[in-house]
Scaffold this active site. Structure first.
Site, PDB file in Angstrom:
ATOM      1  N   TYR A  73     -70.787 -57.105  10.701  1.00  0.00           N
ATOM      2  CA  TYR A  73     -70.481 -58.300  10.836  1.00  0.00           C
ATOM      3  C   TYR A  73     -70.774 -58.584  12.308  1.00  0.00           C
ATOM      4  O   TYR A  73     -70.269 -59.774  12.716  1.00  0.00           O
ATOM      5  CB  TYR A  73     -69.151 -58.739  10.419  1.00  0.00           C
ATOM      6  CG  TYR A  73     -67.834 -57.698  10.949  1.00  0.00           C
ATOM      7  CD1 TYR A  73     -67.293 -57.504  12.217  1.00  0.00           C
ATOM      8  CD2 TYR A  73     -67.557 -56.595  10.102  1.00  0.00           C
ATOM      9  CE1 TYR A  73     -66.666 -56.609  12.703  1.00  0.00           C
ATOM     10  CE2 TYR A  73     -66.522 -55.765  10.384  1.00  0.00           C
ATOM     11  CZ  TYR A  73     -66.103 -55.705  11.702  1.00  0.00           C
ATOM     12  OH  TYR A  73     -65.208 -54.845  12.043  1.00  0.00           O
ATOM     13  N   LYS A  74     -71.080 -57.797  13.077  1.00  0.00           N
ATOM     14  CA  LYS A  74     -71.264 -57.955  14.607  1.00  0.00           C
ATOM     15  C   LYS A  74     -72.729 -58.556  14.625  1.00  0.00           C
ATOM     16  O   LYS A  74     -73.043 -59.689  14.415  1.00  0.00           O
ATOM     17  CB  LYS A  74     -70.788 -56.848  15.218  1.00  0.00           C
ATOM     18  CG  LYS A  74     -69.328 -56.405  15.324  1.00  0.00           C
ATOM     19  CD  LYS A  74     -69.078 -55.354  16.364  1.00  0.00           C
ATOM     20  CE  LYS A  74     -67.967 -54.476  16.061  1.00  0.00           C
ATOM     21  NZ  LYS A  74     -66.693 -55.256  16.399  1.00  0.00           N
TER      22      LYS A  74
HETATM   23  C1  PLP Z   1     -66.517 -49.431  17.764  1.00  0.00           C
HETATM   24  C2  PLP Z   1     -65.793 -50.015  16.593  1.00  0.00           C
HETATM   25  N1  PLP Z   1     -65.548 -49.165  15.385  1.00  0.00           N
HETATM   26  C3  PLP Z   1     -65.180 -49.937  14.287  1.00  0.00           C
HETATM   27  C4  PLP Z   1     -64.670 -51.226  14.274  1.00  0.00           C
HETATM   28  C5  PLP Z   1     -64.080 -51.891  13.206  1.00  0.00           C
HETATM   29  O1  PLP Z   1     -64.024 -51.145  11.980  1.00  0.00           O
HETATM   30  P1  PLP Z   1     -63.528 -51.963  10.680  1.00  0.00           P
HETATM   31  O2  PLP Z   1     -65.000 -52.153  10.084  1.00  0.00           O
HETATM   32  O3  PLP Z   1     -63.080 -50.785   9.851  1.00  0.00           O
HETATM   33  O4  PLP Z   1     -62.706 -53.048  10.988  1.00  0.00           O
HETATM   34  C6  PLP Z   1     -64.938 -51.863  15.352  1.00  0.00           C
HETATM   35  C7  PLP Z   1     -64.357 -53.213  15.550  1.00  0.00           C
HETATM   36  O5  PLP Z   1     -64.488 -54.143  16.356  1.00  0.00           O
HETATM   37  C8  PLP Z   1     -65.548 -51.647  16.585  1.00  0.00           C
HETATM   38  O6  PLP Z   1     -65.632 -51.957  17.778  1.00  0.00           O
END
Ligand code: PLP
Length: 410
Positions: free
Chosen positions: A220-221
């Site tokens: 989603y980023k």
């Molecule tokens: C480095 C990193 N890992 C994991 C996540 C998020 O994980 P998830 O998709 O389980 O919410 C983020 C969310 O900003 C992140 O920055």
């Protein structure tokens, strides 16, 4: 530096036309694609078709007729190109946290005689929480590596099973050397697990070239797959037939519809799957990734560095006099695709900018964070954003009561 200089950079930008692949609100300077990417064109139509002609009209036959069953592989193949991964090594599903859990357990199982997981204290919290959870589950211990003060070799020995690291740090945007770290981990006989959340779609990743073992990242980023989009998991070809993830659900079975009593993992990366594919979210990610069609990640990286360089120049010119410090690694090789400003009133600063339609986000305790996404961020956006930042600081808008009241999501 004048606005016309930034406009000239946009005119010369070979990626400028890609902005049209997104449905961005008019007048908004969106610098938060490192949290939630904007809506790519074509997604709304895809969802309309999916819930209409597919779900409503063709119902369950859509699993075959409309490629629902193959979606994890279809999307995985698009991601392989962006991640420099070998064919058949990437799949999607779950959240990043769950992918991390599965691949950490799988990684530890590749080194059954070793008892330590190495990671960094500055991780995104979910990484540290999941590592701690897996360590408790498997009776491992966690060893913390402070990358800024000690070489990795100082924390590696023959008890280390897995080194789990975020490639680009979520707060300050510092980037590891993927190839060098992977080599050092392998020299110590361990396996590496990369979290590529802040890398995928924004910086050049070369999983095959690094000889990485395992990787995860979110959709989603910078991949613009929408809120809560499925995450991805990568397994190097040499581990595909060996790796054992712990959530042995039927979608990862060799023959799910044979409905056998006992679990047998699928041969390829499909064995990372657990339950039924979340079709709507996966289809959105599938269409979102078309925004990268014909785009070379080397060009994306070049523009990302040019955008962050521009920010550094402007911040030094216009913000330093307010005592506001730009936190961006100066060395290109160590820089992700984001920029930070450090100031005590960072929360109010970000809110004041949002009120001016410049969107970034706040990270505890004193960081204002802005992502640049080369597919749609313009040089003029960076210029205008810094102008707004200087205006906020000059007027003290970051201290106004309406800007300092905290909301649930920062
Ligand atoms: C480095 C990193 N890992 C994991 C996540 C998020 O994980 P998830 O998709 O389980 O919410 C983020 C969310 O900003 C992140 O920055």
């Amino acid at each position: 530096m004048e606005r016309t200089d930034a406009e000239a950079l946009d005119r010369d930008d070979p990626l400028a036309r890609l902005r049209d692949r997104f449905d961005l609100p008019d007048g908004l300077i969106y610098l938060d694609g490192n949290s939630l990417g904007p809506l790519p064109r074509g997604v709304a139509e895809r969802v309309g078709r999916l819930v209409g002609a597919e779900w409503r009209d063709d119902l369950i036959t859509s699993w075959n007729a409309h490629g629902w069953y193959d979606l994890p592989a279809t999307v995985g193949a698009k991601l392989e190109r962006l991640l420099g991964a070998e064919p058949g090594t990437v799949t999607v599903g779950d959240s990043t946290s769950v992918q991390l859990f599965k691949l950490l357990v799988a990684g530890a199982r590749l080194r059954p005689d070793r008892r330590v997981v190495v990671t960094e204290p500055g991780n995104f919290p979910t990484d540290s929480y999941v590592i701690d959870g897996v360590a408790r589950l498997l009776g491992l211990s966690v060893r913390w590596w402070s990358a800024s003060s000690e070489p990795l070799s100082d924390v590696l020995d023959d008890d280390v099973a897995v080194v789990s690291l975020c490639h680009v740090d979520y707060r300050l945007g510092r980037m590891h050397d993927g190839a060098a770290v992977t080599r050092a981990v392998h020299d110590a006989g361990a396996v590496v697990l990369w979290d590529l959340c802040h890398s995928a779609g924004a910086v050049a990743v070369d999983l095959a070239g690094w000889a990485a073992d395992l990787a995860v990242g979110c959709g989603y980023k910078y991949l613009n797959g929408g809120p809560g989009a499925p995450a991805f998991g990568y397994v190097a070809p040499r581990w595909l037939g060996v790796v054992e993830q712990p959530i042995t659900g039927w979608f990862g079975h060799a023959t799910p519809f044979a409905l056998e009593r006992d679990y047998r993992p699928a041969d390829g990366v499909r064995r990372l799957l657990s339950g039924t594919t979340p079709v709507i979210g996966t289809a959105v990610l599938d269409t979102a990734l078309d925004a990268f069609d014909g785009v070379a990640m080397a060009d994306v990286r070049r523009k990302s560095l040019a955008l962050t360089d521009l920010f550094l120049t402007l911040a030094a010119e216009r913000l330093a006099s307010f005592g506001v410090e730009a936190e961006v690694p100066r060395d290109h090789a160590a820089r992700g695709s984001q920029l930070c400003l450090r100031l005590p009133e960072a929360y109010g600063f970000v809110q004041a900018l949002v009120a001016r339609r410049v969107v970034g986000d706040f990270r505890e305790p004193d960081l204002a964070r802005f992502g640049v996404a080369p597919l749609y961020t313009r040089f003029a956006d960076v210029y205008d954003a810094v102008e707004h930042m200087a205006a906020v600081l000059a007027a003290g808008e970051h201290r106004r009561p309406e800007n300092v009241a905290r909301a649930a999501v920062t």
